[in-house]
Scaffold this motif. Structure first.
Motif, PDB file in Angstrom:
ATOM      1  N   PHE A  21       0.830  -1.202   0.000  1.00 15.07           N
ATOM      2  CA  PHE A  21       0.000   0.000   0.000  1.00 15.07           C
ATOM      3  C   PHE A  21       0.864   1.251   0.000  1.00 15.07           C
ATOM      4  CE2 PHE A  21      -1.833  -3.371   2.614  1.00 15.07           C
ATOM      5  CZ  PHE A  21      -3.002  -3.636   1.914  1.00 15.07           C
ATOM      6  N   VAL A  22       0.350   2.292  -0.634  1.00 15.94           N
ATOM      7  CA  VAL A  22       0.819   3.660  -0.402  1.00 15.94           C
ATOM      8  C   VAL A  22      -0.197   4.302   0.530  1.00 15.94           C
ATOM      9  CG1 VAL A  22       1.205   5.921  -1.424  1.00 15.94           C
ATOM     10  CG2 VAL A  22       2.041   3.876  -2.584  1.00 15.94           C
ATOM     11  N   VAL A  23       0.273   4.770   1.701  1.00 15.49           N
ATOM     12  CA  VAL A  23      -0.617   5.343   2.714  1.00 15.49           C
ATOM     13  C   VAL A  23      -0.405   6.852   2.754  1.00 15.49           C
ATOM     14  CG1 VAL A  23      -1.430   5.187   5.087  1.00 15.49           C
ATOM     15  CG2 VAL A  23      -0.327   3.204   4.018  1.00 15.49           C
ATOM     16  N   LEU A  24      -1.500   7.598   2.694  1.00 20.01           N
ATOM     17  CA  LEU A  24      -1.458   9.054   2.657  1.00 20.01           C
ATOM     18  C   LEU A  24      -2.163   9.631   3.878  1.00 20.01           C
ATOM     19  CD1 LEU A  24      -2.456   9.513  -1.089  1.00 20.01           C
ATOM     20  CD2 LEU A  24      -0.160   9.795  -0.132  1.00 20.01           C
ATOM     21  N   GLU A  36      -7.082   9.137 -11.433  1.00 25.01           N
ATOM     22  CA  GLU A  36      -5.852   9.283 -12.211  1.00 25.01           C
ATOM     23  C   GLU A  36      -4.632   9.347 -11.298  1.00 25.01           C
ATOM     24  OE1 GLU A  36      -4.401  11.993 -15.995  1.00 25.01           O
ATOM     25  OE2 GLU A  36      -5.487  12.975 -14.363  1.00 25.01           O
ATOM     26  N   ARG A  37      -4.734  10.078 -10.200  1.00 20.11           N
ATOM     27  CA  ARG A  37      -3.623  10.170  -9.256  1.00 20.11           C
ATOM     28  C   ARG A  37      -3.384   8.833  -8.558  1.00 20.11           C
ATOM     29  NH1 ARG A  37      -4.845  16.148  -6.522  1.00 20.11           N
ATOM     30  NH2 ARG A  37      -3.581  17.354  -8.023  1.00 20.11           N
ATOM     31  N   ALA A  38      -4.456   8.125  -8.210  1.00 21.69           N
ATOM     32  CA  ALA A  38      -4.299   6.809  -7.584  1.00 21.69           C
ATOM     33  C   ALA A  38      -3.588   5.845  -8.522  1.00 21.69           C
ATOM     34  CB  ALA A  38      -5.667   6.262  -7.179  1.00 21.69           C
ATOM     35  N   ARG A  39      -3.959   5.846  -9.796  1.00 18.76           N
ATOM     36  CA  ARG A  39      -3.304   4.963 -10.765  1.00 18.76           C
ATOM     37  C   ARG A  39      -1.817   5.299 -10.896  1.00 18.76           C
ATOM     38  NH1 ARG A  39      -8.252   5.734 -13.599  1.00 18.76           N
ATOM     39  NH2 ARG A  39      -7.327   7.397 -14.875  1.00 18.76           N
ATOM     40  N   ALA A  40      -1.488   6.597 -10.885  1.00 20.95           N
ATOM     41  CA  ALA A  40      -0.086   7.003 -11.010  1.00 20.95           C
ATOM     42  C   ALA A  40       0.727   6.543  -9.812  1.00 20.95           C
ATOM     43  CB  ALA A  40       0.004   8.519 -11.168  1.00 20.95           C
ATOM     44  N   LEU A  41       0.190   6.687  -8.615  1.00 18.75           N
ATOM     45  CA  LEU A  41       0.888   6.237  -7.412  1.00 18.75           C
ATOM     46  C   LEU A  41       1.094   4.726  -7.419  1.00 18.75           C
ATOM     47  CD1 LEU A  41      -1.001   8.378  -4.753  1.00 18.75           C
ATOM     48  CD2 LEU A  41       1.401   8.635  -5.373  1.00 18.75           C
ATOM     49  N   ALA A  42       0.078   3.978  -7.860  1.00 19.18           N
ATOM     50  CA  ALA A  42       0.120   2.514  -7.804  1.00 19.18           C
ATOM     51  C   ALA A  42       0.971   1.897  -8.898  1.00 19.18           C
ATOM     52  CB  ALA A  42      -1.305   1.951  -7.887  1.00 19.18           C
ATOM     53  N   ASP A  51      -0.671  -2.286  -4.446  1.00 16.72           N
ATOM     54  CA  ASP A  51      -1.946  -2.920  -4.777  1.00 16.72           C
ATOM     55  C   ASP A  51      -3.096  -1.946  -4.545  1.00 16.72           C
ATOM     56  OD1 ASP A  51      -0.806  -5.447  -5.382  1.00 16.72           O
ATOM     57  OD2 ASP A  51      -0.736  -5.943  -3.250  1.00 16.72           O
ATOM     58  N   GLN A  52      -3.002  -1.160  -3.466  1.00  9.27           N
ATOM     59  CA  GLN A  52      -4.033  -0.181  -3.143  1.00  9.27           C
ATOM     60  C   GLN A  52      -3.391   1.088  -2.573  1.00  9.27           C
ATOM     61  OE1 GLN A  52      -4.799  -3.487  -1.818  1.00  9.27           O
ATOM     62  NE2 GLN A  52      -6.359  -3.953  -3.358  1.00  9.27           N
ATOM     63  N   ILE A  53      -4.139   2.190  -2.676  1.00 10.04           N
ATOM     64  CA  ILE A  53      -3.783   3.450  -2.042  1.00 10.04           C
ATOM     65  C   ILE A  53      -4.729   3.640  -0.860  1.00 10.04           C
ATOM     66  CG2 ILE A  53      -3.354   5.906  -2.371  1.00 10.04           C
ATOM     67  CD1 ILE A  53      -1.786   4.020  -4.280  1.00 10.04           C
ATOM     68  N   LEU A  54      -4.183   3.925   0.314  1.00 10.33           N
ATOM     69  CA  LEU A  54      -4.979   4.118   1.522  1.00 10.33           C
ATOM     70  C   LEU A  54      -4.924   5.588   1.930  1.00 10.33           C
ATOM     71  CD1 LEU A  54      -3.751   1.061   3.639  1.00 10.33           C
ATOM     72  CD2 LEU A  54      -5.480   1.120   1.814  1.00 10.33           C
ATOM     73  N   LEU A  55      -6.064   6.168   2.198  1.00 14.76           N
ATOM     74  CA  LEU A  55      -6.158   7.572   2.575  1.00 14.76           C
ATOM     75  C   LEU A  55      -6.777   7.687   3.967  1.00 14.76           C
ATOM     76  CD1 LEU A  55      -5.942  10.592   1.944  1.00 14.76           C
ATOM     77  CD2 LEU A  55      -8.110  10.408   0.681  1.00 14.76           C
ATOM     78  N   VAL A  56      -6.038   8.313   4.886  1.00 14.40           N
ATOM     79  CA  VAL A  56      -6.490   8.530   6.259  1.00 14.40           C
ATOM     80  C   VAL A  56      -6.996   9.966   6.360  1.00 14.40           C
ATOM     81  CG1 VAL A  56      -5.846   8.503   8.695  1.00 14.40           C
ATOM     82  CG2 VAL A  56      -4.761   6.903   7.093  1.00 14.40           C
TER      83      VAL A  56
END
Length: 296
Positions: A21-24, A36-42, A51-56
């Motif tokens: 995960f990328v956690v923000l 679009e930003r989630a796809r770029a990060l992943a 696999d996933q982007i997590l947003l807190v």
């Protein structure tokens, strides 16, 4: 924050049993996460890779400590991610966002209760399970079914396959179709997984799990995740497989679920569903998000 009109985000790369995960932190910085930003990060070649982007975020629900949002690698926002939930609570504690233990996290379908133990492992109360087709946006009209213990199996016709694939339906906030196989390593997950994930009867697609029973408390599992492909582990998929096996009369709680990324431990008693497993920080960094998007 902005630096000469550049949008720089701090991020943390984390993994739970190899599900990464990328956690923000959307509490202390302004995050507007588009598909679009989630796809770029992943993106594993041109981005950070996940696999996933997590947003807190700050909660909308007054009974929650935080809001926890999940975006798949394809940019779509989804309801739940069990391995991500464990990383979420570790992130909140490590970043000093809260000392509360257990934590209450608001997800798209309700509240999760998460507890970090002294050994660093995290347990998650996963919420309620459901098994009716409507809870998975599944069109069962005219479909052949079979009884298997307390479960109902649905036969899916797949292109190029002579025989139907028989699936259990399990909703744990997000939808899962679980298939029993003789050998997870020999089974063609790369071919059958995407055919189930995008089957026309699942209006919102589905996570496709493939389970091998080793004994009444132990299974192997591979999951082709909706919007992410096959991952090293899937927390809600592990829960769905354990629950399906128990309902079929093949398993008893607790169940150890071996994935390619490690072991998860599931308990279920018709009312409460709990998952326990690891959560680890890999590294921290900063990303110029709009430059990253433009470079793809």
């Amino acid at each position: 924050m902005q630096d000469n009109l550049r949008m720089i985000w701090n991020f943390t790369k984390m993994q739970g049993a190899g599900n990464d995960f990328v956690v923000l932190d959307g509490v202390r910085q302004s995050i507007h996460l588009t598909p679009e930003r989630a796809r770029a990060l992943a993106d594993r070649h041109f981005g950070i890779g996940a696999d996933q982007i997590l947003l807190v975020e700050d909660p909308l629900d007054p009974n929650a400590d935080f809001r926890y949002r999940i975006f798949n690698a394809d940019g779509g926002e989804v309801e739940h991610c069990g391995n991500g939930a464990r990383c979420f609570v570790r992130f909140v504690h490590d970043q000093g966002l809260s000392r509360r233990n257990p934590l209450r996290a608001e997800i798209a379908t309700g509240l999760l209760v998460l507890h970090e133990s002294d050994d660093g492992r995290v347990s998650v109360d996963m919420g309620q399970t459901a098994f009716t087709p409507d809870r998975l946006a599944f069109d069962a009209a005219g479909l052949e079914t079979r009884a298997a213990g307390a479960d109902t199996l649905y036969g899916l016709d797949l292109p190029g396959e002579a025989d139907p694939v028989w699936c259990s339906l399990v909703a744990i906030s997000n939808p899962h179709a679980v298939t029993l196989v003789d050998d997870t390593e020999a089974f063609p997950v790369g071919r059958i997984g995407p055919a189930i994930e995008r089957h026309r009867r699942f209006a919102q697609r589905v996570n496709a799990g493939f389970m091998q029973v080793l004994d009444r408390h132990h299974i192997r599992l591979r999951v082709f995740e909706r919007g992410a492909g096959e991952t090293l582990a899937c927390g809600t998929g592990a829960c769905a497989a354990a629950v399906a096996g128990i309902r079929r009369g093949l398993l008893d709680s607790p169940v150890r679920v071996d994935t390619h990324g490690g072991a998860l431990h599931i308990e279920w008693n018709d009312q409460a569903l709990r998952m326990r497993g690891p959560a680890a920080t890999v590294f921290h960094g900063q990303v110029d998000i709009d430059t990253l998007v433009a470079s793809r």
